[in-house]
Design a protein around this motif. Structure first.
Motif, short mmCIF file in Angstrom:
data_model
loop_
_atom_site.label_atom_id
_atom_site.label_comp_id
_atom_site.label_asym_id
_atom_site.label_seq_id
_atom_site.Cartn_x
_atom_site.Cartn_y
_atom_site.Cartn_z
N THR A 2 -12.94 12.55 19.28
CA THR A 2 -11.60 11.98 19.43
C THR A 2 -11.57 10.52 18.99
OG1 THR A 2 -11.23 13.44 21.32
CG2 THR A 2 -9.71 11.61 21.05
N LEU A 3 -10.52 10.14 18.36
CA LEU A 3 -10.32 8.76 17.90
C LEU A 3 -10.49 7.78 19.06
CD1 LEU A 3 -9.04 7.35 15.19
CD2 LEU A 3 -7.05 7.10 16.67
N THR A 4 -11.22 6.70 18.83
CA THR A 4 -11.38 5.65 19.83
C THR A 4 -10.46 4.48 19.52
OG1 THR A 4 -13.09 4.46 18.61
CG2 THR A 4 -13.81 6.29 20.04
N LEU A 5 -10.36 3.56 20.50
CA LEU A 5 -9.55 2.37 20.27
C LEU A 5 -10.13 1.55 19.11
CD1 LEU A 5 -7.25 0.49 20.96
CD2 LEU A 5 -8.67 -0.51 22.77
N ASP A 6 -11.44 1.48 19.00
CA ASP A 6 -12.06 0.77 17.88
C ASP A 6 -11.69 1.41 16.55
OD1 ASP A 6 -13.22 -1.09 19.53
OD2 ASP A 6 -15.18 -0.11 19.59
N ASP A 7 -11.63 2.74 16.55
CA ASP A 7 -11.22 3.45 15.33
C ASP A 7 -9.78 3.08 14.96
OD1 ASP A 7 -13.66 4.84 15.22
OD2 ASP A 7 -12.88 6.51 16.41
N ALA A 8 -8.91 3.03 15.96
CA ALA A 8 -7.51 2.69 15.72
C ALA A 8 -7.37 1.28 15.18
CB ALA A 8 -6.71 2.85 17.02
N VAL A 9 -8.12 0.35 15.74
CA VAL A 9 -8.10 -1.04 15.26
C VAL A 9 -8.56 -1.10 13.82
CG1 VAL A 9 -9.13 -3.32 15.54
CG2 VAL A 9 -8.34 -2.05 17.55
N ALA A 10 -9.59 -0.33 13.48
CA ALA A 10 -10.09 -0.29 12.11
C ALA A 10 -9.02 0.24 11.15
CB ALA A 10 -11.35 0.56 12.03
N LEU A 11 -8.28 1.24 11.59
CA LEU A 11 -7.19 1.78 10.76
C LEU A 11 -6.12 0.72 10.53
CD1 LEU A 11 -6.79 5.38 12.27
CD2 LEU A 11 -7.62 4.80 9.97
N ASP A 12 -5.82 -0.05 11.55
CA ASP A 12 -4.83 -1.12 11.41
C ASP A 12 -5.29 -2.18 10.41
OD1 ASP A 12 -2.85 -0.20 13.14
OD2 ASP A 12 -3.87 -1.01 14.90
N GLN A 13 -6.57 -2.46 10.41
CA GLN A 13 -7.10 -3.47 9.49
C GLN A 13 -6.99 -3.03 8.04
OE1 GLN A 13 -11.03 -3.94 11.14
NE2 GLN A 13 -10.38 -5.52 12.61
N LYS A 14 -6.97 -1.73 7.80
CA LYS A 14 -6.85 -1.20 6.43
C LYS A 14 -5.42 -0.80 6.06
CE LYS A 14 -9.85 2.07 7.16
NZ LYS A 14 -10.75 3.23 6.95
N ASP A 15 -4.52 -0.93 7.01
CA ASP A 15 -3.15 -0.47 6.82
C ASP A 15 -2.40 -1.37 5.82
OD1 ASP A 15 -0.56 0.47 7.04
OD2 ASP A 15 -0.24 -0.33 9.06
N PRO A 16 -1.93 -0.83 4.70
CA PRO A 16 -1.19 -1.66 3.72
C PRO A 16 0.16 -2.14 4.24
CG PRO A 16 -1.10 0.66 3.10
CD PRO A 16 -2.08 0.56 4.24
N LEU A 17 0.63 -1.56 5.32
CA LEU A 17 1.92 -1.97 5.88
C LEU A 17 1.76 -2.89 7.08
CD1 LEU A 17 3.95 1.39 5.76
CD2 LEU A 17 3.96 -0.49 4.12
N ALA A 18 0.54 -3.25 7.43
CA ALA A 18 0.30 -4.04 8.64
C ALA A 18 1.07 -5.35 8.63
CB ALA A 18 -1.19 -4.30 8.80
N ARG A 19 1.20 -5.97 7.48
CA ARG A 19 1.86 -7.28 7.42
C ARG A 19 3.33 -7.21 7.82
NH1 ARG A 19 5.04 -8.27 2.94
NH2 ARG A 19 4.96 -6.72 1.26
N PHE A 20 3.93 -6.05 7.70
CA PHE A 20 5.36 -5.93 8.02
C PHE A 20 5.63 -6.04 9.52
CE2 PHE A 20 5.34 -4.19 3.75
CZ PHE A 20 6.50 -4.73 3.22
N ARG A 21 4.61 -5.85 10.35
CA ARG A 21 4.81 -6.00 11.79
C ARG A 21 5.25 -7.43 12.13
NH1 ARG A 21 2.92 -2.76 15.61
NH2 ARG A 21 1.80 -4.37 16.75
N GLU A 22 4.81 -8.38 11.32
CA GLU A 22 5.19 -9.78 11.56
C GLU A 22 6.62 -10.06 11.14
OE1 GLU A 22 3.11 -11.61 13.27
OE2 GLU A 22 1.81 -9.83 13.25
N GLU A 23 7.26 -9.13 10.50
CA GLU A 23 8.65 -9.29 10.06
C GLU A 23 9.65 -8.96 11.18
OE1 GLU A 23 10.14 -10.07 7.17
OE2 GLU A 23 8.52 -10.12 5.68
N PHE A 24 9.12 -8.52 12.33
CA PHE A 24 10.00 -8.06 13.41
C PHE A 24 9.86 -8.94 14.64
CE2 PHE A 24 9.58 -4.53 10.61
CZ PHE A 24 10.75 -3.81 10.71
N LEU A 25 10.97 -9.08 15.35
CA LEU A 25 10.96 -9.79 16.62
C LEU A 25 10.16 -8.98 17.62
CD1 LEU A 25 12.14 -12.19 18.28
CD2 LEU A 25 14.00 -10.65 18.93
#
Length: 405
Positions: A2-25
């Motif tokens: 099963t996916l771990t929290l560390d795995d999820a964080v790693a996916l976020d680091q590779k996410d091409p859309l991650a920067r858009f989270r900063e576009e939101f309040l």
């Protein structure tokens, strides 16, 4: 494993859309927001754009802003939305009123385009607005509704449609993505099937616009509507959109013939003459702040790219299904969404014992899902704002809740 929290964080680091989270309040509360399929988070640029409209365009320019550009906003923003996520050429889409009002317009327009036919096809499991409006339009026109009852996970099948389609069918109204289970219909294939009997295909895109690529022109769709406050993030009650295929413009007539749909808005003539363009589907004065909000929010989708958004939606929903199977299934919950990601929109639904209590406990834990009767918990995963770590945390909280029941 099963996916771990560390795995999820790693996916976020590779996410091409991650920067858009900063576009939101964003705020500390909630811990996880999984209801973007009902109301998206507020984009910072949208807040800034609306303030600009209120303070400068209205506050300083006053009525002069109509001539400065407000008059053309419904069509201009409609074209930008269509290019970003509807697969529609310019001149076929406007931003106007609510989804309910726009549905009333296009269902009536569709009936008028097929005046020799007396049946409407719809599903009796669709979102209430769709069902209620079809029923009322049919009653007013003396038409019959042929109701389909699709399986919640399977959705409308070709066999079900073929059973009710005939030379009497004027139009078929379907939701591209089922609001309950997220099942995604094959829009081009269904449209082609509807056209085989000479009927019109009307699509409700509320749960697909901004998260699933839609190719209205290529598919030959006739008419479509959708809201802008879910995956398009334009704000609560933001104006909806309405699409009419180019081939129907000029012939399509809608029943709310306000002055904004007339050929010359400022002629103030004694009789109504409809505009030959998509403006014929407008009614009253445009709500400028709302349309400006749609414009700013749609620009985010255009920048991110609808195909990239779709890729992340698939990945998020796959992760959600995996965690639900691992953590919730042992406690009697089942995934009530298609297993095949190509047949699933942007949300995953789980069903299980005491689901209403579970949803309430999630709220208490500051994990925000969406509950639908009788026992469905919808987990809306908005690719521009939902991170893998946020999803993992939400599912972990939910696991602890169901374990404690």
């Amino acid at each position: 494993m099963t996916l771990t929290l560390d795995d999820a964080v790693a996916l976020d680091q590779k996410d091409p859309l991650a920067r858009f989270r900063e576009e939101f309040l964003r705020a500390e509360d909630p811990v996880a927001y999984l209801d973007g399929n009902s109301l998206g988070r507020p984009p910072l640029r949208t807040l800034q754009r609306v303030e600009e409209v209120l303070r400068r365009e209205w506050g300083e320019r006053l009525i002069r802003s109509w001539e400065d550009g407000w008059l053309d906003l419904p069509e201009q923003v409609g074209d930008r939305l269509a290019a970003a996520c509807l697969g529609a050429a310019p001149g076929q889409t406007v931003i106007a009123e609510s989804t309910s009002v726009n549905l009333f317009k296009v269902v009536n327009a569709g009936c008028d385009l097929r005046p020799d036919r007396d049946e409407i096809v719809a599903t009796d499991t669709d979102f209430p607005t769709d069902r209620y409006l079809v029923e009322s339009v049919a009653a007013a026109r003396g038409m019959t509704v042929r109701w389909l009852r699709p399986d919640v996970v399977e959705g409308v099948t070709d066999a079900q449609l073929r059973e009710v389609l005939s030379e009497r069918t004027a139009l078929v109204l379907l939701s591209h993505v089922d609001y309950r289970s997220g099942v995604l219909l094959d829009l081009p294939a269904v449209t082609a099937l509807v056209h085989e009997v000479g009927a019109l295909a009307i699509w409700d895109l509320c749960h697909s616009a901004g998260v699933v690529p839609v190719a209205l022109d290529e598919a030959g769709a006739d008419l479509a509507v959708g809201c802008t406050y879910k995956y398009l993030n334009a704000g609560p009650g933001a104006p909806a959109f309405l699409y009419v295929a180019q081939r129907h413009l000029g012939a399509a007539r809608q029943p709310i013939t306000g002055w904004w749909s007339s050929a010359d808005r400022f002629a103030m003539g004694p009789t109504y003459e409809p505009d030959p363009s998509i403006r014929a589907m407008l009614s009253g004065t445009a709500y400028v702040p709302g349309i400006a909000a749609v414009d700013a929010s749609v620009s985010l989708v255009a920048e991110a790219g609808i195909d990239t958004i779709r890729e992340k939606a698939v990945a998020l929903t796959e992760t959600c299904v995996e965690l639900a199977d691992a953590w919730l299934a042992p406690h009697g919950f089942v995934v009530a969404s298609p297993r095949d990601p190509s047949r699933r929109g942007g949300h995953v639904t789980v069903r299980g014992p005491r689901a209403r209590e579970v949803a309430a406990a999630m709220y208490e834990a500051k994990v925000i899902p969406d509950f639908r009767n009788p026992d469905m918990i919808r987990l809306g995963l908005s690719p521009l704002t939902t991170s893998y770590a946020e999803l993992w945390t939400a599912m972990d909280v939910t696991r602890r809740i169901v374990e404690g029941l």
